[in-house]
Design an enzyme around this catalytic site. Structure first.
Site, short mmCIF file in Angstrom:
data_model
loop_
_atom_site.label_atom_id
_atom_site.label_comp_id
_atom_site.label_asym_id
_atom_site.label_seq_id
_atom_site.Cartn_x
_atom_site.Cartn_y
_atom_site.Cartn_z
N CYS A 1 0.84 -1.21 0.00
CA CYS A 1 0.00 0.00 0.00
C CYS A 1 0.87 1.26 0.00
CB CYS A 1 -0.91 -0.01 1.22
SG CYS A 1 -2.01 1.42 1.27
N CYS B 1 0.52 4.93 6.87
CA CYS B 1 -0.11 4.83 8.19
C CYS B 1 0.86 4.13 9.15
CB CYS B 1 -1.41 4.04 8.09
SG CYS B 1 -2.44 4.59 6.71
N CYS C 1 0.51 0.46 10.35
CA CYS C 1 0.06 -0.59 9.43
C CYS C 1 1.19 -1.41 8.80
CB CYS C 1 -0.80 0.02 8.34
SG CYS C 1 -1.54 -1.27 7.29
N CYS D 1 -16.34 -9.21 6.00
CA CYS D 1 -15.74 -7.92 5.66
C CYS D 1 -14.48 -8.12 4.82
CB CYS D 1 -15.40 -7.16 6.94
SG CYS D 1 -14.66 -5.57 6.60
N CYS E 1 -19.44 -6.25 4.00
CA CYS E 1 -18.73 -5.03 4.37
C CYS E 1 -17.45 -5.00 3.54
CB CYS E 1 -18.41 -5.06 5.86
SG CYS E 1 -17.46 -3.62 6.41
N CYS F 1 -19.35 2.11 8.73
CA CYS F 1 -18.58 1.47 9.80
C CYS F 1 -17.34 2.34 9.97
CB CYS F 1 -18.21 0.05 9.40
SG CYS F 1 -17.10 -0.76 10.57
N ARG G 1 -17.73 -2.36 18.08
CA ARG G 1 -16.98 -3.59 17.85
C ARG G 1 -15.64 -3.58 18.58
NH1 ARG G 1 -16.60 -4.19 12.36
NH2 ARG G 1 -18.75 -4.84 12.48
N1 SAM Z 1 -6.60 0.53 3.21
C1 SAM Z 1 -7.89 0.75 3.73
C2 SAM Z 1 -7.94 1.86 4.74
O1 SAM Z 1 -6.92 2.20 5.30
O2 SAM Z 1 -9.04 2.35 4.97
C3 SAM Z 1 -8.53 -0.48 4.33
C4 SAM Z 1 -7.71 -1.45 5.17
S1 SAM Z 1 -7.01 -0.80 6.66
C5 SAM Z 1 -5.92 -2.09 7.12
C6 SAM Z 1 -8.38 -0.83 7.81
C7 SAM Z 1 -8.13 -0.38 9.21
O3 SAM Z 1 -7.39 -1.35 9.93
C8 SAM Z 1 -7.35 0.89 9.45
O4 SAM Z 1 -8.11 2.04 9.26
C9 SAM Z 1 -6.95 0.75 10.91
O5 SAM Z 1 -7.93 1.32 11.74
C10 SAM Z 1 -6.92 -0.76 11.11
N2 SAM Z 1 -5.55 -1.23 11.38
C11 SAM Z 1 -4.57 -1.41 10.49
N3 SAM Z 1 -3.44 -1.84 11.08
C12 SAM Z 1 -3.72 -1.94 12.40
C13 SAM Z 1 -2.95 -2.32 13.54
N4 SAM Z 1 -1.68 -2.66 13.44
N5 SAM Z 1 -3.55 -2.32 14.75
C14 SAM Z 1 -4.85 -1.96 14.86
N6 SAM Z 1 -5.62 -1.59 13.81
C15 SAM Z 1 -5.06 -1.56 12.61
C1 DTB Z 2 -11.15 -2.27 11.61
O1 DTB Z 2 -11.47 -1.24 12.22
N1 DTB Z 2 -10.29 -3.18 12.05
C2 DTB Z 2 -10.12 -4.24 11.08
C3 DTB Z 2 -11.16 -3.88 9.99
N2 DTB Z 2 -11.66 -2.63 10.44
C4 DTB Z 2 -10.78 -3.87 8.59
C5 DTB Z 2 -8.71 -4.38 10.62
C6 DTB Z 2 -7.72 -4.64 11.74
C7 DTB Z 2 -6.40 -4.86 11.14
C8 DTB Z 2 -5.36 -5.23 12.16
C9 DTB Z 2 -4.01 -5.40 11.56
C10 DTB Z 2 -3.92 -6.48 10.53
O2 DTB Z 2 -4.40 -7.62 10.76
O3 DTB Z 2 -3.33 -6.24 9.47
FE1 SF4 Z 3 -2.78 1.26 3.41
FE2 SF4 Z 3 -2.65 0.14 5.80
FE3 SF4 Z 3 -3.04 2.75 5.60
FE4 SF4 Z 3 -5.02 1.05 4.85
S1 SF4 Z 3 -4.19 1.33 6.90
S2 SF4 Z 3 -4.30 2.87 3.76
S3 SF4 Z 3 -3.77 -0.64 4.05
S4 SF4 Z 3 -1.19 1.62 4.94
#
Ligand code: SAM
Ligand code: DTB
Ligand code: SF4
Length: 326
Positions: free
Chosen positions: A66, A70, A73, A110, A141, A201, A273
């Site tokens: 990606c 973030c 992430c 989802c 979702c 959501c 959630r």
């Molecule tokens: N790329 C899209 C976005 O950012 O909206 C969708 C996928 S993203 C992984 C969805 C959500 O996962 C993020 O907004 C964040 O709240 C959550 N998330 C990602 N990495 C995480 C982590 N290490 N711990 C907790 N939540 C995480």
């Molecule tokens: C949300 O708020 N939490 C979920 C879902 N929406 C998509 C994602 C959590 C991701 C946690 C880190 C991972 O597994 O990559």
């Molecule tokens: Fe990309 Fe992860 Fe950020 Fe979603 S949360 S936009 S997958 S870097």
């Protein structure tokens, strides 16, 4: 799991929107813990059966690579993490995963993609996935990043029930966490989702070094949306090696439970959630989260790329607590 029906009054309409100032939400956080729990559980019982929990299963349909940065992430291309990038999954493989989730007891499926935002051709492909999953009798979702004009309508027409798009943190914390987009970009996509009539959501992450006041500001921001989201995921940061937030001080468990309670009190009709981070929490903290008003969990051995309690452990926990699936 065979279950007897539960009689419980649930209002058909959402309650009137109440505006919350950050200091009002902070005052909730500042309450003695037992007082906060009592208030949250009282609100919860007015709106939901306190012994029911809804199960959603996650699937990463396009993993890693990606372009966003973030800081939490593992899927960002900017950080060296154990995640391997993959292409968008094929329909059959997604439907197999959805069938397994349904058989295990999930009611919502989802699909998450590590995009900054989908291209028009991606949306057409995801629309096919959505209609296939919907046809299995699951709620749908998707979380695909920022949407362009028309994307939400295409997904809606394919049968999308919810779009997940988190604001993640307080507006004044956002730039510490992500610099490749602005907080307002998130609000813009949320408006598009609402405008298309898809349920929202939207939630955030706790434990990214924010202050209590910033946690309160995150909750106030969500609660002041008109209307507030139908579904509010509260994630506990999962620290992944290689991400900038790996190794930071962990937040106290009670502070996480307080955040759940504040979400419940300020968004009484929303599904709150208990999302990422359950594996690191233990049973007692999860039970406190349910007491604080959480009524939905991610169910299945994996979140998107990180671990989640396995389904046997979850069934055991729900059994011990006498909780049923909604
Ligand atoms: N790329 C899209 C976005 O950012 O909206 C969708 C996928 S993203 C992984 C969805 C959500 O996962 C993020 O907004 C964040 O709240 C959550 N998330 C990602 N990495 C995480 C982590 N290490 N711990 C907790 N939540 C995480
Ligand atoms: C949300 O708020 N939490 C979920 C879902 N929406 C998509 C994602 C959590 C991701 C946690 C880190 C991972 O597994 O990559
Ligand atoms: Fe990309 Fe992860 Fe950020 Fe979603 S949360 S936009 S997958 S870097």
């Amino acid at each position: 799991m065979k279950q007897a029906p539960i009689e419980f009054h649930r209002p058909a309409a959402r309650s009137a929107v109440v505006r919350w100032r950050t200091e009002d939400v902070e005052a909730l956080f500042d309450l003695p813990f037992n007082e906060l729990m009592f208030r949250a559980q009282s609100v919860h019982r007015e709106h939901f059966n306190p012994s029911e929990v809804q199960l959603s299963t996650l699937l990463s349909i396009k993993t890693g690579g990606c372009p966003e940065n973030c800081a939490y992430c593992p899927q960002s291309v900017h950080f060296d993490t154990p995640v391997e990038a993959t292409a968008l999954m094929k329909l059959d493989a997604v439907l197999d995963a959805a069938k397994r989730a349904k058989e295990a007891g999930a009611t919502r499926f989802c699909m998450g993609a590590a995009w900054r935002g989908p291209k028009d051709r991606d949306i057409e492909k995801v629309a096919e996935l959505v209609s296939g999953v919907k046809a299995l009798g699951l709620e749908t979702c998707a979380t695909l990043g920022m949407l362009d004009v028309g994307h939400a309508e295409t997904l809606r027409d394919a049968g999308l029930d919810y779009y997940n798009h988190n604001i993640d943190s307080a507006p004044d914390k956002y730039a510490d966490i992500i610099t490749t987009r602005q907080f307002d970009d998130r609000l813009d996509t949320l408006r598009k989702v609402r405008g298309a009539g898809v349920k929202v959501c939207c939630g955030g992450i706790v434990g990214m070094g924010e202050s209590r006041s910033q946690r309160a500001a995150l909750i106030a921001e969500l609660a002041n949306m008109e209307p507030y989201p139908e579904s509010v995921p509260i994630n506990h940061l999962v620290q992944v090696e290689g991400t900038p937030l790996h190794g930071m001080d962990k937040i106290d468990h009670f502070e996480f439970v307080r955040t759940i309670a504040a979400a419940r009190i300020t968004m009484p009709d929303a599904m709150v959630r208990l999302s990422a981070g359950r594996q690191q929490m233990g049973e007692a903290v999860q039970a406190l989260c349910f007491l604080a008003g959480a009524n939905s969990i991610f169910y299945g051995d994996k979140l998107l790329t990180t671990g989640n309690p396995d389904v046997t452990a979850d069934q055991e926990l729900l059994g011990k607590l006498g909780m049923r699936t909604a």
